[in-house]
Design a protein around this motif. Sequence first.
Motif, PDB file in Angstrom:
ATOM      1  N   GLU A   1       0.814  -1.236   0.016  1.00 32.43           N
ATOM      2  CA  GLU A   1      -0.057  -0.004  -0.035  1.00 32.43           C
ATOM      3  C   GLU A   1       0.764   1.262  -0.088  1.00 32.43           C
ATOM      4  O   GLU A   1       0.539   2.305  -0.650  1.00 32.43           O
ATOM      5  CB  GLU A   1      -0.846  -0.016   1.163  1.00 32.43           C
ATOM      6  N   TRP A   2       1.910   1.083   0.557  1.00 32.59           N
ATOM      7  CA  TRP A   2       2.928   2.574   0.821  1.00 32.59           C
ATOM      8  C   TRP A   2       3.502   2.415  -0.561  1.00 32.59           C
ATOM      9  O   TRP A   2       3.621   3.411  -0.925  1.00 32.59           O
ATOM     10  CB  TRP A   2       3.929   2.178   1.999  1.00 32.59           C
ATOM     11  N   GLU A   3       4.056   1.538  -1.051  1.00 31.78           N
ATOM     12  CA  GLU A   3       4.581   1.517  -2.309  1.00 31.78           C
ATOM     13  C   GLU A   3       3.580   2.091  -3.528  1.00 31.78           C
ATOM     14  O   GLU A   3       4.171   2.866  -4.308  1.00 31.78           O
ATOM     15  CB  GLU A   3       5.241   0.256  -2.812  1.00 31.78           C
ATOM     16  N   ALA A   4       2.469   1.687  -3.480  1.00 31.34           N
ATOM     17  CA  ALA A   4       1.399   2.029  -4.306  1.00 31.34           C
ATOM     18  C   ALA A   4       1.058   3.651  -4.133  1.00 31.34           C
ATOM     19  O   ALA A   4       0.782   4.349  -5.320  1.00 31.34           O
ATOM     20  CB  ALA A   4       0.172   1.219  -4.385  1.00 31.34           C
ATOM     21  N   TYR A   5       1.361   4.122  -3.131  1.00 32.82           N
ATOM     22  CA  TYR A   5       0.848   5.447  -2.736  1.00 32.82           C
ATOM     23  C   TYR A   5       2.047   6.310  -2.872  1.00 32.82           C
ATOM     24  O   TYR A   5       1.965   7.472  -3.235  1.00 32.82           O
ATOM     25  CB  TYR A   5       0.568   5.504  -1.310  1.00 32.82           C
ATOM     26  N   GLU A   6       3.326   5.703  -3.096  1.00 34.59           N
ATOM     27  CA  GLU A   6       4.701   6.898  -3.223  1.00 34.59           C
ATOM     28  C   GLU A   6       4.627   7.600  -4.403  1.00 34.59           C
ATOM     29  O   GLU A   6       4.848   8.876  -4.236  1.00 34.59           O
ATOM     30  CB  GLU A   6       5.801   5.761  -2.959  1.00 34.59           C
ATOM     31  N   ASP A   7       4.373   7.146  -5.596  1.00 31.78           N
ATOM     32  CA  ASP A   7       4.533   7.967  -6.648  1.00 31.78           C
ATOM     33  C   ASP A   7       3.540   9.131  -6.684  1.00 31.78           C
ATOM     34  O   ASP A   7       3.976  10.391  -6.866  1.00 31.78           O
ATOM     35  CB  ASP A   7       4.361   7.296  -8.065  1.00 31.78           C
ATOM     36  N   PHE A   8       2.281   8.874  -6.325  1.00 29.59           N
ATOM     37  CA  PHE A   8       1.549   9.939  -6.345  1.00 29.59           C
ATOM     38  C   PHE A   8       1.778  10.813  -5.229  1.00 29.59           C
ATOM     39  O   PHE A   8       1.819  12.210  -5.436  1.00 29.59           O
ATOM     40  CB  PHE A   8      -0.026   9.311  -5.673  1.00 29.59           C
ATOM     41  N   SER A   9       2.506  10.546  -3.851  1.00 26.27           N
ATOM     42  CA  SER A   9       2.940  11.414  -2.940  1.00 26.27           C
ATOM     43  C   SER A   9       3.719  12.285  -3.418  1.00 26.27           C
ATOM     44  O   SER A   9       3.970  13.688  -3.149  1.00 26.27           O
ATOM     45  CB  SER A   9       3.381  10.628  -1.666  1.00 26.27           C
ATOM     46  N   ARG A  10       4.743  11.927  -4.183  1.00 25.75           N
ATOM     47  CA  ARG A  10       5.898  12.605  -4.719  1.00 25.75           C
ATOM     48  C   ARG A  10       5.440  13.909  -5.538  1.00 25.75           C
ATOM     49  O   ARG A  10       5.884  14.887  -5.531  1.00 25.75           O
ATOM     50  CB  ARG A  10       6.853  11.781  -5.612  1.00 25.75           C
ATOM     51  N   TYR A  11       4.770  13.252  -6.500  1.00 27.32           N
ATOM     52  CA  TYR A  11       4.045  14.526  -7.356  1.00 27.32           C
ATOM     53  C   TYR A  11       2.930  15.367  -6.872  1.00 27.32           C
ATOM     54  O   TYR A  11       2.981  16.556  -7.376  1.00 27.32           O
ATOM     55  CB  TYR A  11       3.874  13.875  -8.767  1.00 27.32           C
ATOM     56  N   PHE A  12       2.231  14.844  -6.020  1.00 24.85           N
ATOM     57  CA  PHE A  12       1.065  15.793  -5.373  1.00 24.85           C
ATOM     58  C   PHE A  12       2.135  16.641  -4.691  1.00 24.85           C
ATOM     59  O   PHE A  12       1.662  18.137  -4.787  1.00 24.85           O
ATOM     60  CB  PHE A  12       0.201  14.798  -4.292  1.00 24.85           C
ATOM     61  N   ASN A  13       3.073  16.275  -3.970  1.00 26.58           N
ATOM     62  CA  ASN A  13       3.845  17.520  -3.050  1.00 26.58           C
ATOM     63  C   ASN A  13       4.642  18.469  -3.953  1.00 26.58           C
ATOM     64  O   ASN A  13       4.762  19.502  -3.694  1.00 26.58           O
ATOM     65  CB  ASN A  13       4.933  16.864  -2.030  1.00 26.58           C
ATOM     66  N   ALA A  14       5.087  18.046  -5.040  1.00 23.59           N
ATOM     67  CA  ALA A  14       5.818  18.728  -6.267  1.00 23.59           C
ATOM     68  C   ALA A  14       4.820  19.770  -6.856  1.00 23.59           C
ATOM     69  O   ALA A  14       5.318  20.998  -7.046  1.00 23.59           O
ATOM     70  CB  ALA A  14       6.413  17.694  -7.331  1.00 23.59           C
ATOM     71  N   MET A  15       3.568  19.476  -7.154  1.00 24.73           N
ATOM     72  CA  MET A  15       2.745  20.317  -7.797  1.00 24.73           C
ATOM     73  C   MET A  15       1.940  21.333  -6.841  1.00 24.73           C
ATOM     74  O   MET A  15       1.494  22.152  -7.238  1.00 24.73           O
ATOM     75  CB  MET A  15       1.909  19.559  -8.719  1.00 24.73           C
TER      76      MET A  15
END
Length: 465
Positions: A159-173
């Motif tokens: 679940e954490w691995e599945a969330y990681e990419d979204f978290s990175r780009y959400f925080n970036a944008m």
Amino acid sequence: MRFFWFILGLAALAACQRYSTLPGTATDNDWKVKPLPASPQQMDGDPEAGYAFIGGGSYIGSGVPFEMMKKRLSGTTDTVLRRGGVNANLPYPVSAFEAAKGGTLVMNGNCFTCHAGEVNGQIVPGLGNSFSDYQKSFKPMGKVIRVGVDFKYKKDEPEWEAYEDFSRYFNAMAPYIQTNQPGANPAFRLAEACMRHRDPVDLTYREAPNYDMMDYTIATDVPPLWHVKKKNALYYNGIGRGDFTKLLFQASVLGIPDSTAAREAINGFKDVLAWLQTLEPPAYPGPVDQALAAEGQVVFEKNCSKCHGTYGNEETYPNKLVSLALVKTDPMYANYAKNSGIVEWYNSSWFAQSEPKSYFAPELGYVAPPLDGIWATAPYLHNGSVPTVAALLDSKNRPDIWARSGDSRDYDHEKLGWAYTELDKAKGDWAFDTNRPGYSNEGHEFGDKLSVGERTAVIEYLKTL
């Protein structure tokens, strides 16, 4: 609760030096109007599969673990898209799907966050959502979601691995999409902020940004999706050229892990493109004076069709780009896009360097759009600064600061657009201030030469499109 769904729905959205000031207002083209050439498109998709994919496909790639949200979904039913399976019990702008990494079920926004709008009390898939509001900062919500995931899951869990990419780009944008106008959509900024942290070759995450971005957020109105089938280029300034499947799926940059996942999404967007070929605007819901509309058609075809096309049994659309010097509408968006670092990045990236190729070709001008379903697409101009067609056709009577109620049934059938109140200063949830940078209501003065009677007739005719 509504704000939470709105945050998740951000996934549905779209400089060589860091701007210390706002971009310039260059209008010195050596052309006034130019045609936009057509590009080969992948037209062998399945429309039904495309509709299902855009409403529930995995093209975003990652998201919030679905298990975290089960309790929040109690009693929810999708009455708009009428999806089946797990998405039958999700709000229509949100989809559950298997993440590209981690192999677990996640939830994120879909394209209908921005591309299902409400008018006359009805939510219409394909209509731009003019009631979205990006005026609040999204950084706190990103932190709250991150804390929740960290508390519930360990970093070695799927679940954490599945969330990681979204978290990175959400925080970036998140720092780059807060607007100062209601209804204005920062899709271009979302794509710009996410792509600046992607490797251009394989689209994997890069900690260091590829280019700088202006601090000020410029946003636009959302065009209807039923116009796509007529267009040779996408976006208000015609910057999007080449293969539409890559241009359409750019919301994926918020969460896909790499170009492998992107190639899978492309296959789904062939079907989405096929669905868009079948999409039609909603019919005008009120009575139409057919005799007056016939008079308006004559006036329209004499004065407007050269840029906006003809309608009826034999439709034409010329795909014309009109220079800033001629159209004279607010130049900031066109200037900003032309100078953004995303252009060089995109044209050197997987998008432009692999088949089917798409590319960015920014110009100092705006596309004269098709007008199918224009009654439903208020407000008008690329920045949404004009509330009605009547004001669009008479530049002297455009309000500087105006407010609508926020109720889609509060519609002006005579002026064709949102019922509004003029204000001395912007106050309230739905007040639009055309004095702010990037949101001027000037330009497009072509209707000024028409008489009052001619404008009235044209408005009646536009109800029939």
